[in-house]
Motif scaffolding. Structure first.
Motif: not given
Length: 277
Positions: A93-105
């Motif tokens: 889930p963490v990976a999916v959330a990151v892949l769906l986001s463009r935030r550098r944070l």
């Protein structure tokens, strides 16, 4: 309700682990998925002919993903304590959330999650986690990530729980052959069937109902943060039900992955549904 759902899922996983010595992880996977499929079919009564082929293929893909996720998680759980097992699986889930986001944070959350998983695995230490178990759990994490993506499309293609019911039938077929090989005739033993139904209720029916109701009452990001407490709940369930204790390094690693999950959820405008294997 979210915390009750998380508790139900993790104690269901702990109960399933008590079956491994008798019927193996694949057998336990069959006994969890089959009753859930029967119950969902009885509730939703899906008609295959009422849906176009592309939607049926989507339901089949969802089912394959769900079945593989559950089988990989149980195979990993047979080799790795419950707390660390759930923590590693949360990488999906963490990976999916990151892949769906463009935030550098979000790169910070990735770094925290990776650090936690490496710390848990302890690949260069004398007392690291079972390598085969970690591989299975990373496979479960990948399936969980795909489950979130495919599940989102499934809810748009089918009304209610129709797609979930169809997918659950396919999911049951994934561990069926290895489950029969590991458990044989024990799969139809009344006591074990009863325990399998209990696992299905704790791990699927009860948490799914509670999570659905909670999503109507709390914002998505709050839901995601509360779900991020699951690794900690899993550690407690592992201790109470299975007698599994964790050291300071394990607790620190669980804390890092939990922090990564909380962080990535808080920075999203919407949170993906985090139903677990």
């Amino acid at each position: 309700m979210v915390l009750a759902a998380a508790t139900s899922i993790q104690f269901g996983a702990a109960l399933a682990a008590t079956l491994f010595d008798e019927i193996g992880p694949a057998g336990a996977s069959v006994l969890r998925l089959a009753p859930a499929a029967v119950l969902l079919l009885a509730i939703w009564r899906p008609r295959v002919s009422a849906h176009p082929r592309r939607h049926l293929r989507l339901a089949a893909l969802f089912g394959l993903t769900l079945g593989a996720m559950n089988l990989c998680f149980y195979e990993g759980l047979a080799r790795v304590p419950l707390g660390p097992a759930v923590t590693i699986e949360f990488a999906g889930p963490v990976a999916v959330a990151v892949l769906l986001s463009r935030r550098r944070l979000d790169l910070v959350w990735v770094a925290l999650a990776v650090a936690g998983i490496v710390l848990l695995a302890n690949p260069f230490g004398a007392h690291g986690l079972n390598v085969v178990g970690v591989v299975f759990l990373l496979g479960a994490a990948a399936c969980w990530g795909l489950y979130i993506v495919v599940g989102g499309r499934l809810t748009r293609a089918f009304s209610g729980g129709t797609g979930l019911a169809l997918g659950a039938v396919v999911a049951t077929l994934v561990p069926l052959a290895p489950g029969i090989a590991q458990a044989g005739a024990k799969l139809v033993h009344p006591r074990l069937l009863g325990l399998g139904i209990a696992v299905a209720l704790l791990s699927s029916v009860i948490p799914y109902t509670l999570e659905t109701e909670s999503l109507r009452r709390v914002p998505a990001h709050v839901f995601g943060v509360l779900m991020s407490l699951e690794p900690a709940v899993a550690a407690v369930a592992g201790f109470l039900v299975l007698g599994q204790t964790l050291g300071a390094r394990d607790l620190l690693a669980i804390g890092l992955v939990t922090a990564a999950s909380v962080g990535v959820t808080r920075t999203m405008t919407t949170a993906p549904r985090l139903e677990q294997a």
